[in-house]
Motif scaffolding. Structure first.
Motif, PDB file in Angstrom:
ATOM      1  N   SER A 261      62.282  -8.531  12.890  1.00 33.35           N
ATOM      2  CA  SER A 261      63.637  -8.052  12.617  1.00 33.35           C
ATOM      3  C   SER A 261      63.600  -6.542  12.402  1.00 33.35           C
ATOM      4  O   SER A 261      62.835  -6.042  11.576  1.00 33.35           O
ATOM      5  CB  SER A 261      64.214  -8.741  11.376  1.00 33.35           C
ATOM      6  OG  SER A 261      65.449  -8.155  11.016  1.00 33.35           O
ATOM      7  N   MET A 262      64.423  -5.806  13.139  1.00 32.30           N
ATOM      8  CA  MET A 262      64.387  -4.337  13.093  1.00 32.30           C
ATOM      9  C   MET A 262      65.542  -3.734  12.309  1.00 32.30           C
ATOM     10  O   MET A 262      65.685  -2.515  12.256  1.00 32.30           O
ATOM     11  CB  MET A 262      64.405  -3.796  14.525  1.00 32.30           C
ATOM     12  CG  MET A 262      63.159  -4.112  15.332  1.00 32.30           C
ATOM     13  SD  MET A 262      61.710  -3.269  14.654  1.00 32.30           S
ATOM     14  CE  MET A 262      62.149  -1.569  14.936  1.00 32.30           C
ATOM     15  N   GLU A 263      66.386  -4.551  11.697  1.00 31.69           N
ATOM     16  CA  GLU A 263      67.585  -4.022  11.035  1.00 31.69           C
ATOM     17  C   GLU A 263      67.244  -3.012   9.956  1.00 31.69           C
ATOM     18  O   GLU A 263      67.802  -1.910   9.908  1.00 31.69           O
ATOM     19  CB  GLU A 263      68.414  -5.177  10.446  1.00 31.69           C
ATOM     20  CG  GLU A 263      69.708  -4.717   9.800  1.00 31.69           C
ATOM     21  CD  GLU A 263      70.533  -5.876   9.272  1.00 31.69           C
ATOM     22  OE1 GLU A 263      71.560  -5.611   8.623  1.00 31.69           O
ATOM     23  OE2 GLU A 263      70.148  -7.037   9.504  1.00 31.69           O
ATOM     24  N   THR A 264      66.325  -3.375   9.064  1.00 32.17           N
ATOM     25  CA  THR A 264      65.948  -2.464   7.984  1.00 32.17           C
ATOM     26  C   THR A 264      65.264  -1.227   8.538  1.00 32.17           C
ATOM     27  O   THR A 264      65.492  -0.112   8.064  1.00 32.17           O
ATOM     28  CB  THR A 264      65.022  -3.175   6.984  1.00 32.17           C
ATOM     29  OG1 THR A 264      65.716  -4.288   6.423  1.00 32.17           O
ATOM     30  CG2 THR A 264      64.606  -2.234   5.873  1.00 32.17           C
ATOM     31  N   GLN A 265      64.446  -1.407   9.560  1.00 32.74           N
ATOM     32  CA  GLN A 265      63.732  -0.283  10.152  1.00 32.74           C
ATOM     33  C   GLN A 265      64.711   0.729  10.741  1.00 32.74           C
ATOM     34  O   GLN A 265      64.533   1.941  10.615  1.00 32.74           O
ATOM     35  CB  GLN A 265      62.782  -0.789  11.236  1.00 32.74           C
ATOM     36  CG  GLN A 265      61.679   0.190  11.594  1.00 32.74           C
ATOM     37  CD  GLN A 265      60.695   0.394  10.460  1.00 32.74           C
ATOM     38  OE1 GLN A 265      60.462  -0.502   9.666  1.00 32.74           O
ATOM     39  NE2 GLN A 265      60.160   1.594  10.366  1.00 32.74           N
ATOM     40  N   ARG A 266      65.763   0.251  11.382  1.00 36.27           N
ATOM     41  CA  ARG A 266      66.768   1.166  11.948  1.00 36.27           C
ATOM     42  C   ARG A 266      67.462   1.945  10.853  1.00 36.27           C
ATOM     43  O   ARG A 266      67.705   3.150  10.981  1.00 36.27           O
ATOM     44  CB  ARG A 266      67.793   0.373  12.772  1.00 36.27           C
ATOM     45  CG  ARG A 266      67.224  -0.221  14.052  1.00 36.27           C
ATOM     46  CD  ARG A 266      68.340  -0.652  14.994  1.00 36.27           C
ATOM     47  NE  ARG A 266      69.180  -1.696  14.417  1.00 36.27           N
ATOM     48  CZ  ARG A 266      68.967  -2.995  14.589  1.00 36.27           C
ATOM     49  NH1 ARG A 266      67.922  -3.412  15.284  1.00 36.27           N
ATOM     50  NH2 ARG A 266      69.793  -3.878  14.056  1.00 36.27           N
ATOM     51  N   SER A 267      67.786   1.264   9.762  1.00 31.98           N
ATOM     52  CA  SER A 267      68.440   1.946   8.637  1.00 31.98           C
ATOM     53  C   SER A 267      67.547   3.032   8.060  1.00 31.98           C
ATOM     54  O   SER A 267      68.011   4.126   7.717  1.00 31.98           O
ATOM     55  CB  SER A 267      68.809   0.918   7.565  1.00 31.98           C
ATOM     56  OG  SER A 267      69.334   1.548   6.424  1.00 31.98           O
TER      57      SER A 267
END
Length: 376
Positions: free
Chosen positions: A49-55
């Motif tokens: 999951s990349m959501e946190t990484q993008r943030s």
């Protein structure tokens, strides 16, 4: 165009961030899509999951551009990023494709608004930033591991969604009170989340964390509900502000909500141990009395450290938690804090409300610290 001490065109950098306002998530998606398309082997460095990484990417870019005029702060931040990225497996050779993916993402997202000046500004800035980060990582590799394995020796749930964890690193883990570390659970591989150390450095080497399970937080839920003694966590390099900095002579104002009290507990333990003469005011906010889980610990420290004043801030009964707004009002009404060092930690809304009131008192920005846990 004025010169920048690091060679940055700060005006152009700020302009691109402004132009991308409202499209930051799309920018980050483009960055990672570009990166993985041209360098598919780098995908293994990141979680599914990349959501946190993008943030985190967007937060880091905003932080870097916002600090572009302050060379000392920016270099220190970039050096910290370089050291921290070692835990992901990032090496010097990775920085070039990261830079190419970033510039291409800006060009794609901004379209006709992207100019030759913008492109030149980001290429020059990124080359300098990458050099600072890579050199810092290379220096750090000589003296420190990329991460520390730490065995959980104590796990206790104080509340249904809050746990105290004590872990013993397998090798010496040098940190200062008030700092934080990125933590990875074996049950959530490649997912790192930042948690402040809640204890001052101890002779037995134990490091304490206070973790609250938040929403759909995969790492926090694993640490609160699925962790037990014997598990081995990974700790990234310690980062952040030294709350018990002996070089400062100013009294301390500490403002915390929820598990944001953890770094303050760490600092208070050290101040107490060395019989520091500074006065410390702690404003501690929660939705109700039960949420002020660390209040007995604070009161216990206060018995021994008589220069400590603790002010609990509890939201009145009602459907909404009003403690963030109350905190700002109470802190500003309590006194003049212009001669204090100020440390804030906790929910974003509470920190922002308190910051607004403190700035109204014209407290110098260099006396205010609130760690944002930002990273790429």
């Amino acid at each position: 165009m004025p010169s920048h001490p690091l060679g940055f065109d700060s005006v152009a950098l700020r302009a691109t961030i402004t132009l991308a306002d409202g499209r930051h998530d799309q920018l980050a998606q483009r960055f990672y899509a570009n990166l993985f398309a041209s360098n598919p082997e780098l995908r293994d460095l990141f979680p599914a999951s990349m959501e946190t990484q993008r943030s985190r990417l967007v937060s880091a870019l905003i932080r870097i551009v916002g600090s572009a005029e302050n060379r000392e702060d920016l270099v220190a931040y970039l050096e910290g990023l370089g050291r921290d990225h070692r835990k992901f497996g990032v090496i010097t050779e990775h920085y070039a494709p990261l830079g190419s993916a970033l510039v291409l993402a800006f060009r794609q997202e901004l379209g006709e608004q992207w100019t030759e000046r913008h492109e030149k500004a980001w290429i020059q800035a990124y080359d300098t930033m990458a050099m600072i980060m890579a050199e810092s990582a290379e220096r750090d590799a000589v003296i420190s591991p990329a991460w520390w394995d730490a065995e959980v020796v104590f796990h206790r749930r104080l509340l249904d969604d809050l746990a105290i964890i004590q872990a013993r690193p397998h090798t010496d883990y040098p940190y200062r009170p008030g700092q934080y570390a990125y933590v990875m659970s074996p049950r959530r591989p490649k997912m790192w989340r930042a948690y402040s150390m809640a204890s001052a450095p101890r002779d037995d080497g134990l490091v304490e964390f206070h973790v609250r399970a938040v929403g759909a937080g995969w790492v926090s839920s694993a640490l609160v509900w699925r962790t037990e003694a014997g598990d081995v966590l990974r700790l990234g390099a310690p980062q952040g502000f030294d709350l018990a900095n002996p070089r400062s002579e100013r009294d301390l104002l500490c403002i915390a909500g929820g598990v944001g009290i953890a770094p303050i507990l760490s600092g208070l333990q050290e101040l107490e141990q060395r019989l520091d003469g500074r006065r410390v005011h702690v404003f501690y906010a929660g939705r109700d009395r039960d949420s002020l889980y660390a209040l007995p610990h604070l009161e216990s420290i206060g018995v021994r450290y008589r220069r400590l004043t603790v002010v609990p801030v509890v939201s009145p009964d009602g459907p909404e938690d009003r403690s963030p707004d109350l905190m700002g009002n109470i802190v500003s009404a309590y006194g003049d804090w212009r001669e204090h060092d100020v440390y804030l930690a906790g929910p974003t809304r509470m920190v922002q409300a308190a910051l607004d009131r403190l700035r109204e008192q014209q407290i110098p920005e260099e006396q205010i610290v609130c760690d944002d846990y930002g990273t790429w």
